[in-house]
Each structure stands twice: as structure tokens, then as C-alpha cells.
Design a protein around this motif. Structure first.
Motif, mmCIF file in Angstrom:
data_model
loop_
_atom_site.group_PDB
_atom_site.id
_atom_site.type_symbol
_atom_site.label_atom_id
_atom_site.label_comp_id
_atom_site.label_asym_id
_atom_site.label_seq_id
_atom_site.Cartn_x
_atom_site.Cartn_y
_atom_site.Cartn_z
ATOM 1 N N GLU A 83 -8.896 -6.067 0.606
ATOM 2 C CA GLU A 83 -8.625 -6.198 2.039
ATOM 3 C C GLU A 83 -7.278 -5.567 2.359
ATOM 4 N N ILE A 84 -7.255 -4.698 3.359
ATOM 5 C CA ILE A 84 -6.018 -4.103 3.819
ATOM 6 C C ILE A 84 -5.421 -5.029 4.870
ATOM 7 N N LEU A 85 -4.141 -5.365 4.706
ATOM 8 C CA LEU A 85 -3.505 -6.351 5.573
ATOM 9 C C LEU A 85 -2.384 -5.727 6.397
ATOM 10 N N SER A 86 -2.256 -6.193 7.633
ATOM 11 C CA SER A 86 -1.148 -5.787 8.490
ATOM 12 C C SER A 86 0.108 -6.533 8.042
ATOM 13 N N ASN A 111 4.058 4.621 5.042
ATOM 14 C CA ASN A 111 4.641 3.513 4.288
ATOM 15 C C ASN A 111 5.502 2.629 5.172
ATOM 16 N N ASP A 112 6.041 3.209 6.245
ATOM 17 C CA ASP A 112 6.853 2.420 7.174
ATOM 18 C C ASP A 112 6.012 1.429 7.976
ATOM 19 N N SER A 113 4.676 1.585 7.919
ATOM 20 C CA SER A 113 3.795 0.674 8.659
ATOM 21 C C SER A 113 3.751 -0.709 8.021
ATOM 22 N N GLY A 114 4.194 -0.807 6.777
ATOM 23 C CA GLY A 114 4.262 -2.108 6.110
ATOM 24 C C GLY A 114 2.917 -2.704 5.741
ATOM 25 N N LEU A 115 1.910 -1.846 5.512
ATOM 26 C CA LEU A 115 0.588 -2.353 5.150
ATOM 27 C C LEU A 115 0.570 -2.839 3.699
ATOM 28 N N ARG A 116 -0.145 -3.923 3.493
ATOM 29 C CA ARG A 116 -0.314 -4.495 2.163
ATOM 30 C C ARG A 116 -1.807 -4.633 1.873
ATOM 31 N N LEU A 131 0.844 -1.189 0.000
ATOM 32 C CA LEU A 131 0.000 0.000 0.000
ATOM 33 C C LEU A 131 0.882 1.242 0.000
ATOM 34 N N ASP A 132 0.560 2.202 -0.858
ATOM 35 C CA ASP A 132 1.319 3.451 -0.921
ATOM 36 C C ASP A 132 0.532 4.519 -0.166
ATOM 37 N N ILE A 133 1.111 5.049 0.912
ATOM 38 C CA ILE A 133 0.411 6.008 1.777
ATOM 39 C C ILE A 133 1.077 7.368 1.669
ATOM 40 N N ARG A 134 0.275 8.363 1.286
ATOM 41 C CA ARG A 134 0.744 9.738 1.183
ATOM 42 C C ARG A 134 -0.310 10.669 1.765
ATOM 43 N N GLU A 135 0.122 11.488 2.732
ATOM 44 C CA GLU A 135 -0.757 12.461 3.382
ATOM 45 C C GLU A 135 -2.017 11.794 3.933
ATOM 46 N N GLY A 136 -1.835 10.653 4.558
ATOM 47 C CA GLY A 136 -2.943 9.975 5.222
ATOM 48 C C GLY A 136 -3.860 9.171 4.320
ATOM 49 N N VAL A 137 -3.543 9.087 3.036
ATOM 50 C CA VAL A 137 -4.381 8.331 2.084
ATOM 51 C C VAL A 137 -3.580 7.161 1.527
ATOM 52 N N GLY A 138 -4.101 5.968 1.702
ATOM 53 C CA GLY A 138 -3.464 4.785 1.156
ATOM 54 C C GLY A 138 -4.025 4.485 -0.228
#
Length: 212
Positions: free
Chosen positions: A123-126, A156-161, A100-107
Motif C-alpha cells: 500500500e502506498i501511503l500519503s 521524494n519531497d512528496s513524503g510518500l511511504r 518510497l524512492d521516486i526517480r524519473e516518475g517511478v517509485g
């Protein structure tokens, strides 16, 4: 009375199998002269046979010259691609992947459907693979699509997929996850080049789905 000691068939087979243009021409002429010197006067070589054999050696020569020309054009094309690829450094591209690419709070993410679907689920995954959010996108047409997700404080450092599932009439259809990445560098190899991406690593130029 001399009888031909070199058969027409042998000369034809040799001409078809020659790998060196210069060597093939020299050997062909020697064989042809030997045939003419040793031919049976009562059964001389037919002009059509001579013409056919000469056409064969010319074909071999022409093919080798064509191969050389194509090889040269391929090399030039690869160089042009590399120069064009250099202009991509720093730009965003869309490639297969599920980060997932996250910029300014939007994935943001995307997907490509090989055929239309009447139900698409994202589905957003941890990082551990646990589902943290589910989006039902409904019916979607074949082709490329994108989606936005409120990521809150995640980065992006959260590693969400993410994972994409599509169905048509209750049967699962093909869905390829797509992600946005940034080009860090361009590397050349052989007749093509690859893009070095910030998150995905090395990706072939042909694998890029779109440029942002």
C-alpha cells in the motif's frame, strides 16, 4: 618438623584467579618455593602437583597474550572496515525503512519475507497515512523482493511511504519493508562504523541489506 603452611589448593585457586601475567608469575613462584621449603618430608609434594600448578600459571599467561592479540586484530579489522566504508560514499544501499524512492516518475521500494507467502500486498501511503494506491503482488517466495509504482508527478519531497502485508493460509507472516537510500558519509565508533544516509540518518553497517 615443619609442616606445610601453604596449601596446594590455595596456590591453585590463586593461580586460576590471577589477572596480571607478571604479578601472577611472581606470586606463583614465591608460593611454590614456600611450599617446597615447608613441605612435610614424610609426605613430599608430588611431581604431578607441581607440574599441574605450573601448567595453570602458563595457561593464565597464554590466555592474556591471546586476548591482547585478538584485541589488536579487532582494532585492525575496524580500521579496514572504515577504509572500505569510505568507498561507499555516494552509493545507494538497501536498508530497512518504508520511504518510497521516486526517480524519473517511478517509485521503488522493497521488502523481505522471512517465509514464503501466498499473498503479498503493498500500500502506498500519503504523509498523513492515507492509502493512495494498493498493489496485489500475489504469491512470493522467502527472501528479498522489490516493486515499482507509477508515481506520476510525485517526487521524494512528496513524503510518500509504503506498507507491506503478507499472509500464508490466511495467517499474517513477517514482512520487513526495505528502502533505497544514499550514503552521505561514514562514521567510526568503537570497533565498528556506521553509514550516514541522506534520508534515514545513521544506520549500522550490519543493517545494510544490499548495495546498488
Amino acid at each position: 618438623m615443619a609442616v606445610s603452611s601453604v596449601s596446594n589448593t590455595a596456590a591453585s585457586d590463586w593461580a586460576a584467579q590471577a589477572s596480571s601475567t607478571a604479578g601472577a608469575s611472581d606470586r606463583f613462584l614465591k608460593l611454590l618455593v614456600a611450599q617446597m621449603k615447608n613441605q612435610d618430608p614424610l609426605n613430599p609434594m608430588d611431581n604431578a602437583q607441581v607440574t599441574s600448578q605450573m601448567a595453570q600459571i602458563q595457561t593464565v599467561s597464554g590466555i592474556e597474550k591471546l586476548n591482547g592479540t585478538v584485541a589488536g586484530l579487532t582494532s585492525q579489522f575496524a580500521q579496514m572496515q572504515a577504509l572500505q566504508g569510505a568507498s561507499l560514499v555516494g552509493r545507494d544501499v538497501i536498508v530497512p525503512g518504508n520511504q518510497l524512492d521516486i526517480r524519473e516518475g517511478v517509485g521503488q521500494g522493497g521488502f523481505e519475507l522471512s517465509s514464503a507467502a501466498d499473498a503479498v500486498k503493498v500500500e502506498i501511503l500519503s504523509p498523513s497515512g492515507q492509502v493512495v494506491h494498493t498493489m496485489q503482488l500475489g504469491a512470493q517466495s522467502a527472501g528479498m523482493h522489490s516493486f515499482d509504482w507509477d508515481a506520476g508527478t510525485a517526487t521524494n519531497d512528496s513524503g510518500l511511504r509504503f506498507r507491506v502485508t503478507s499472509t500464508l493460509g490466511g495467517s499474517t507472516t513477517s514482512a520487513t519493508a526495505l528502502m533505497r537510500d544514499t550514503v552521505d558519509a561514514v562514521t567510526t565508533s568503537g570497533t565498528g562504523f556506521s553509514l550516514e544516509l541522506a534520508r534515514s540518518g545513521s544506520v549500522g553497517y550490519a543493517d545494510v541489506k544490499a548495495f546498488n
